[in-house]
Design an enzyme around this catalytic site. Sequence first.
Site, PDB file in Angstrom:
ATOM      1  CB  CYS A 146      -0.955  -0.054   1.199  1.00 51.16           C
ATOM      2  SG  CYS A 146      -2.430   0.940   0.992  1.00 51.16           S
ATOM      3  CG  HIS A 189      -3.260  -3.989   3.007  1.00 52.66           C
ATOM      4  ND1 HIS A 189      -2.301  -3.251   3.674  1.00 52.66           N
ATOM      5  CD2 HIS A 189      -4.069  -3.084   2.417  1.00 52.66           C
ATOM      6  CE1 HIS A 189      -2.524  -1.959   3.489  1.00 52.66           C
ATOM      7  NE2 HIS A 189      -3.590  -1.819   2.732  1.00 52.66           N
ATOM      8  CD  GLU A 244      -0.304  -5.455   5.358  1.00 57.05           C
ATOM      9  OE1 GLU A 244      -0.296  -6.086   4.286  1.00 57.05           O
ATOM     10  OE2 GLU A 244      -0.526  -4.222   5.430  1.00 57.05           O
TER      11      GLU A 244
END
Lengths: 80, 220, 734
Positions: free
Chosen positions: B87, B195, B197
């Site tokens: 991002c 993302h 994560e």
Amino acid sequence: MKAIVQIGLKPGVLDPQGRAIARSLTDLGFEEVTAARQGKVIELDIKGEDAASAEQRVNEMCEKLLANTVIESYSVKIES
Amino acid sequence: MKTAVITFPASNCDRDARMALEKVTGRPAQMIWHRESEIPSDVDFVVIPGGFSYGDYLRCGAMAARSPIVKDLVEKANKGLPVAGFCNGFQILTETGLLPGALLMNQGLNFVCKPQKLRITNTNTRYTSGYGSTQEVVYPIAHHEGNYYADDATLNKLEKNGRVLFKYVDNPNGSARDIAGICNEAGNVFGMMPHPERAVDPLHGGTDGLNFFKSIIESI
Amino acid sequence: MAKAIEITPEIVAEHGLTPEEYQIILDRLGRAPNMNELGIFSVMWSEHCSYKSSRRHLGKFLTKGPRVIQGPGENAGVIDIDDGDAIIFKMESHNHPSYIEPYQGAATGVGGIMRDVFTMGARPIALMNALRFGEPTHPKTKTLVSGVVAGIGGYGNCVGVPTVGGETNFHKGYNGNILVNAMCVGLARADKVFYSAAKGVGNPIFYVGSKTGRDGIHGATMASAEFDDDSEEKRPTVQVGDPFTEKLLIEACMELMATDAIIAIQDMGAAGLTSSSVEMADKGGVGIELILDDVPQREDGMTPYEMMLSESQERMLMVIHPGKEQLAFDVFHKWELDVAQIGVTTDTGRLVLNHKGKVVCDIPIAPLADDAPNYDRPHVPTEKREEVKAENIALTDINAALKTMIGSPDLASRRWIWEQYDRHVMADTVDSSQSGGDAAIVRIHGKNKAVAITTDVTPRYCYADPHEGGKQCVAETWRNLTCVGADPIAITDCLNFGNPERPEIMGQFVGCVEGMNEACRALDYPVVSGNVSLYNETNGQAIPPTPAVGGVGLIPDLQHFTTLAGAKEGDALIIIGETTGWIGSSIYLREVGGSEDGAPPPVDLALEKLNGDYVRQLIRNRRVHAAHDCSDGGLLITATEMAMSSGIGVQIDRPSGDFALSGWYFGEDQARYLIAVDENSVNPILSTADGKGIKAARIGTFKGGGMTSNDGLDLALSDIRAIYEAWFPALMES
């Protein structure tokens, strides 16, 4: 002195904001608008008297930070 | 195995990244404040997290890319240190020049947050090897400036060299050639708008991102 | 300068003070106030700060409970969620600014409510909102919607707090006054909650955050122009939000709060430096002396009047322990925030302001709070309406009706809105708007428990019958929390009404508050914080009464929760609660019948408790795969939403009987839930319900790819979803 830096997307880079602006304007009856490009203006207050050297410094600023030359072009105007 | 997360003023996915790294490595990740001048030499993998570094004022990632810690990061990345940016982290990596291209405002002009299907286009890389024959994964996206742009020559080169690792299925932001994630020529620096994560927990975003982290960790 | 101005009746009126109120000021001071002092009295005695029309009614609310740590009166309410954890939350309106400048108005609303929460030591973990706009066809609606949504997203996304849910209505009653109510939920340690009472004498007062500018100086524009040398200068009245500074402010405050440097802390919200300093001093029973020259200023030549009334955003006031000044400076400098010591606490009980070596204000603090007007405004109750009988309301084509309903402004998908909000940042969002569920679920970081959060109110009910509507909005949030398996704990509220000086409007207010309070007491569900927004009217046209309620509950174990999704192929659909077919004030009557008539559904609070406790028990016993509160749009809409969320259709088996179809499918009887359960669970669930005196019935089966029934309903889910998803984008792209 004042430096006026104008930054905009390079020709050829799609500008969806500009496109939306143009579309809204034609919707409002401003049919003469065929395209719009959106950019930004940065005003810098600058110490010193030498316009030429100021312009050179501001160009450096553009290359180093103010513009992303992958997608943006810029122009610099010095006002006293 | 030592990992680190760089934090800038107004990074906001730093916790997400730290949690994911801890989950995969079993060791806490080191948080590195942007004012520090050096990445510790024992760090094996660095994540640049998402967020709005410096408020994303001027341009997304522009100021972070010029902060003291990133100068050192660029040097180490050029010597082979694995670095991944998600991002805002991806935006920062393009601003540093470690990755080519730039991120423009989404074609739809709005911020967009949703689970996003991605196609893995090259599993023969340090970041994707763990996916084996998996074709598609879902990672959350959440961005306003995620529309990947590069000139045609650059895009051709990226595709030809297998440096496009992920492509969007149903392009959410207008990215050129549906590109979602790319790496540098050496394959150690990777960036993407989605993302991974945020996809390491069955209660939160699914677990499709686990293999991403496992891949890069195991390659070290 | 200020003292050169003579206070005329016109200036008093421009400050929103009545002659009687001004007389009280004269009596208490024993002299005429100067402009600064008048400005301070005017904001402290404004409706916003003093609650002068509402105070005596709010005092009746249930505000205590076994889990309440702090009720109304502080920046936000605080509840205990076990293990030493506390949840701090509040909802607040930013209606007027959002109508004037939707992006900044909504953004600064979000910023303000977050500050109320982290001021008390909590890290914000979730944002919610409750939005009301005018008719979709109104020329301003589209611009307002896009601006407000972008503003909420722009601020919350940047600060990095997930916006996990909310509600949005459209009605012509909001054409001239939109409502933007934002709620923030934060997590703190129960023994590390910070309060606003300034204690001790001689303690340094710190100013932290953004510089003070001329933003939001309201009301007295003419008066302030008169005593400014530079009168042609236009002053902005719209506050501009800076989420970047807010993020730094959060991190800096969290860092300083981890030390023992802070005695008291208060957000500079509405009425900025004035209300924060006066409230801190008043609560602590001390005086305050400030040197205004030391206030960080964004513009040159700011007057004391402007500094005291500025509503610049992202600012905090703190009282620091003597000797800890350097620690505070170091933390705030690390985060690159403006910080200054601008004064000290005193033992005089007075607010003394110095500027350029002169005392520009010297007034006792007690009257600002104690003598604030507290009106008993006349109020007349809203006339009771006739019931509308479902027998008289036709349902001729069930398929057409479902299509109309699911694509109607109040029921269509809000995807266009919530896709613009980062719902996942912080990595603890278990469920959000994405599923369309009744309440958002946010995990307590690092633990196996979660908070459930919801906002709700049904303004059409409140308009038809304020008392029942007041009961209903509290009961519905309680149901919403129950549906995800949470124990409802407490609420915050945002009471949006028209002009309280009109007895019928005041009657709506009193009716709603009394109804809400009745529900709070019946459900052991106290009010811990809130906000009142009055005068929401334009040209004598008031908004529908809109007491938005934000409810918070606890899911003690994340092994046991449900959402709207989760029904499995073959599951039985059970309704808990009685269906009488109440069609008055329903969405069906409005959207299909073309009428907003009729008394709203009555709320039986004992039944709410009985039915809700049973549903929660079933969820805890893992009997329930999916649950949904049966409310707006009635049974068929509720079932359709469950089907769309799980991706499995429902075959409805309508029991035979002598009742009107419109009422059975679309009536809005309260205290009802739909649950999806395993076939094997049906009989035990129904028989236990029977034993408890709870009405329950099996009304269908999850199967196939469409909504079907034994009386002609036959629509593919894909077709329904297309209509459901199309409405909002079509509005915004029109």
